[in-house]
Structures are given as structure tokens and as C-alpha cells.
Design a protein around this motif. Structure first.
Motif, PDB file in Angstrom:
ATOM      1  N   THR A  37     -33.029 -12.209  32.042  1.00 52.31           N
ATOM      2  CA  THR A  37     -33.630 -10.874  31.943  1.00 52.31           C
ATOM      3  C   THR A  37     -34.749 -10.724  32.973  1.00 52.31           C
ATOM      4  O   THR A  37     -34.922  -9.647  33.548  1.00 52.31           O
ATOM      5  CB  THR A  37     -34.146 -10.593  30.518  1.00 52.31           C
ATOM      6  OG1 THR A  37     -34.835 -11.752  30.028  1.00 52.31           O
ATOM      7  CG2 THR A  37     -33.010 -10.250  29.591  1.00 52.31           C
ATOM      8  N   GLU A  61     -47.336  -9.444  30.554  1.00 52.11           N
ATOM      9  CA  GLU A  61     -46.998  -9.017  29.184  1.00 52.11           C
ATOM     10  C   GLU A  61     -45.486  -8.888  29.057  1.00 52.11           C
ATOM     11  O   GLU A  61     -44.780  -8.792  30.057  1.00 52.11           O
ATOM     12  CB  GLU A  61     -47.624  -7.645  28.885  1.00 52.11           C
ATOM     13  CG  GLU A  61     -49.140  -7.587  29.023  1.00 52.11           C
ATOM     14  CD  GLU A  61     -49.852  -8.363  27.933  1.00 52.11           C
ATOM     15  OE1 GLU A  61     -49.272  -8.489  26.826  1.00 52.11           O
ATOM     16  OE2 GLU A  61     -50.962  -8.858  28.189  1.00 52.11           O
ATOM     17  N   GLY A 101     -34.324 -16.398  29.112  1.00 54.31           N
ATOM     18  CA  GLY A 101     -35.406 -15.410  29.001  1.00 54.31           C
ATOM     19  C   GLY A 101     -35.145 -14.335  27.959  1.00 54.31           C
ATOM     20  O   GLY A 101     -35.907 -13.384  27.843  1.00 54.31           O
TER      21      GLY A 101
HETATM   22  P1  ADP Z   1     -41.053 -16.632  33.004  1.00 58.03           P
HETATM   23  O1  ADP Z   1     -40.196 -17.207  31.917  1.00 58.03           O
HETATM   24  O2  ADP Z   1     -41.236 -17.556  34.157  1.00 58.03           O
HETATM   25  O3  ADP Z   1     -42.339 -16.008  32.525  1.00 58.03           O
HETATM   26  P2  ADP Z   1     -39.111 -14.495  33.549  1.00 58.03           P
HETATM   27  O4  ADP Z   1     -38.573 -14.444  34.919  1.00 58.03           O
HETATM   28  O5  ADP Z   1     -38.200 -14.925  32.458  1.00 58.03           O
HETATM   29  O6  ADP Z   1     -40.380 -15.413  33.686  1.00 58.03           O
HETATM   30  O7  ADP Z   1     -39.735 -13.082  33.143  1.00 58.03           O
HETATM   31  C1  ADP Z   1     -40.672 -12.424  33.946  1.00 58.03           C
HETATM   32  C2  ADP Z   1     -41.249 -11.216  33.200  1.00 58.03           C
HETATM   33  O8  ADP Z   1     -40.188 -10.286  32.883  1.00 58.03           O
HETATM   34  C3  ADP Z   1     -41.903 -11.513  31.865  1.00 58.03           C
HETATM   35  O9  ADP Z   1     -43.249 -11.912  31.998  1.00 58.03           O
HETATM   36  C4  ADP Z   1     -41.745 -10.166  31.153  1.00 58.03           C
HETATM   37  O10 ADP Z   1     -42.689  -9.230  31.592  1.00 58.03           O
HETATM   38  C5  ADP Z   1     -40.383  -9.695  31.604  1.00 58.03           C
HETATM   39  N1  ADP Z   1     -39.308 -10.139  30.675  1.00 58.03           N
HETATM   40  C6  ADP Z   1     -38.279 -10.955  30.987  1.00 58.03           C
HETATM   41  N2  ADP Z   1     -37.483 -11.161  29.915  1.00 58.03           N
HETATM   42  C7  ADP Z   1     -38.029 -10.439  28.890  1.00 58.03           C
HETATM   43  C8  ADP Z   1     -37.708 -10.244  27.524  1.00 58.03           C
HETATM   44  N3  ADP Z   1     -36.621 -10.827  26.957  1.00 58.03           N
HETATM   45  N4  ADP Z   1     -38.507  -9.456  26.776  1.00 58.03           N
HETATM   46  C9  ADP Z   1     -39.587  -8.859  27.306  1.00 58.03           C
HETATM   47  N5  ADP Z   1     -39.969  -9.013  28.587  1.00 58.03           N
HETATM   48  C10 ADP Z   1     -39.202  -9.794  29.384  1.00 58.03           C
END
Ligand code: ADP
Ligand code: ZN
Length: 214
Positions: free
Chosen positions: A32, A58, A86
Motif C-alpha cells: 500500500t 501518520e 503494509g
Molecule cells: P513504512 O512501513 O516504511 O512506514 P510504507 O511504505 O508501508 O512505509 O508506507 C508509507 C506511508 O504510506 C505510511 O506512513 C502511511 O502514511 C501510508 N500507508 C501505507 N499503507 C497504509 C495503510 N495500510 N494504512 C494507512 N496508511 C498507510
């Protein structure tokens, strides 16, 4: 034919091990974070809605995420399995996923929970660099590219994700502990949870996952 969830803090190595695992299992990795970053770089309406949350470290509101994943899981390549990286990240997201799966039939096979101490997470995140073009990730000291600032695979420039500075990283880890860590209990109750040591390195992690799946 596996449906897999990767659970773990930012910097735990989810993305790296996800890439290696799906290469062997021939299922799509659905990240995601990657989907949001792509939307952000293309200035889509979804990207614009997610931008402020992402830059502060956030979570994007559940409603936006759930619809997106429901659509993605409905695509053809996800019919026989997928690896979720994610998602879910909150209890409401996990409940929504249960609802999506109940409609589509078969459920999740394994939830891998990758444990890494907080100080290691911060240094991994702060040193992370990403290829601007192909998305491959590096680390300035742990896993440097052959030529500084240049991707080994495609030769493009490496950048630091906007949310990979120390302050935002610390906030992301706090958000993780508050909103996402409770999912370990959620999946422990279903008997699907497998806890793994994320300091072991991506290949050892991948091998441990393959053993659990076989
Ligand atoms: P990491 O796990 O390194 O923090 P990700 O690449 O998975 O980074 O996610 C980056 C950003 O994208 C998160 O900090 C959030 O803002 C958003 N995000 C990703 N997946 C989700 C999710 N399932 N729910 C809410 N926000 C999400
Ligand atoms: Zn590249």
C-alpha cells in the motif's frame, strides 16, 4: 497459491523480503505504501488526499486504504494468492480484510510478524536510499550501491524518501506501536501468526518464511 500478510514496524525489512519471497512464489506483492507513493508522484486525487498524512508519518484514513485494497485484490493476478506488505495496519483494516475475504472465499494462510529493536529500525530508516526509477532500496552503510548515489540495477539516481528523516521515522514507529502492533494479537488468536527475528537479514528471513509455508 499462498495468501500472506507481512506485519512489522517501518524499517523491519518487509519490503525487501517481500520482493525476494514473491520472486519464488510467483504471486504479486501488494504494497500500500508503494501504491500511495505512485499516486503521490503522479498527483492523482488519491495521492493528493494521502500526501499530508504520509509526509507527517501518520496513517492514511482507513476508508481510503480499504477501498484501494479491495479493488486491487479483485484484479486478475491476485486470484491465486498475494503478499500484502503494509496492509492491514489497523484493527478496522484487518476486519475489513476479513470481510473482503469472506466474500471471495479462501482466507489468509500466514501472517509473518517481523521483530526488530527500535534503535535498529531508526538507523535502517535514516540510512535508507531508494532508486528514483526502479524502486530498489539500498542503505548507505549496510547495503551501499557500487557507485555512490547510483542504482546498481538501472543506473538512475538514488533518493531519500521524504518520510525517512529521523523525526518522521520516530513518529512512524510510534504510530506503528499504537495502531499496528495490536494486530499481532488479532492474528495470534486466529493461529496464523508466525513471529520472526528481523535482525537475521533478508535471505535468512525469506528461507524461514518458505519453511513455514511448506
Ligand atoms: P513504512 O512501513 O516504511 O512506514 P510504507 O511504505 O508501508 O512505509 O508506507 C508509507 C506511508 O504510506 C505510511 O506512513 C502511511 O502514511 C501510508 N500507508 C501505507 N499503507 C497504509 C495503510 N495500510 N494504512 C494507512 N496508511 C498507510
Ligand atoms: Zn534502479
Amino acid at each position: 497459491m499462498a495468501k500472506i500478510i507481512l506485519l512489522g514496524a517501518p524499517g523491519c525489512g518487509k519490503g525487501t523480503v517481500a520482493g525476494r519471497l514473491v520472486d519464488e512464489l510467483h504471486i504479486p506483492a501488494i504494497s500500500t505504501g508503494d501504491i500511495f507513493r505512485k499516486n503521490l508522484s503522479e498527483n492523482t486525487p488519491l495521492g493528493l488526499k494521502a500526501k499530508g498524512y504520509m509526509e507527517k508519518g501518520e496513517l492514511v484514513p482507513d476508508g481510503l486504504v480499504i477501498d484501494l485494497v479491495a479493488d486491487r485484490l479483485g484484479e486478475d493476478d491476485a486470484k491465486d494468492g498475494y503478499l500484502l506488505d503494509g496492509f492491514p495496519r489497523t484493527i478496522p483494516q484487518a476486519e475489513a480484510l476479513d470481510g473482503i475475504l469472506a466474500k471471495g472465499g479462501a482466507g489468509i494462510d500466514k501472517v509473518f510478524y517481523i521483530n526488530v529493536p527500535r534503535d535498529v529500525l531508526i538507523s535502517r530508516i535514516a540510512g535508507r536510499r531508494v532508486c528514483d526509477s526502479c524502486g530498489k532500496t539500498y542503505h548507505v552503510t549496510n547495503f551501499p550501491p557500487r557507485a555512490e548515489g547510483t542504482c546498481d540495477v538501472c543506473g538512475s539516481g538514488l533518493i531519500q524518501r521524504k518520510d525517512d528523516n529521523e523525526d518522521t521515522a520516530a513518529n512512524r514507529i510510534d504510530v506503528y506501536e499504537r495502531d499496528t502492533a495490536p494486530l499481532a494479537d488479532y492474528y495470534r488468536k486466529t493461529g496464523l501468526l508466525v513471529e520472526l527475528d528481523g535482525t537475521a537479514g533478508p535471505d535468512a528471513l525469506k528461507e524461514a518464511m518458505l519453511r513455514e509455508l511448506s
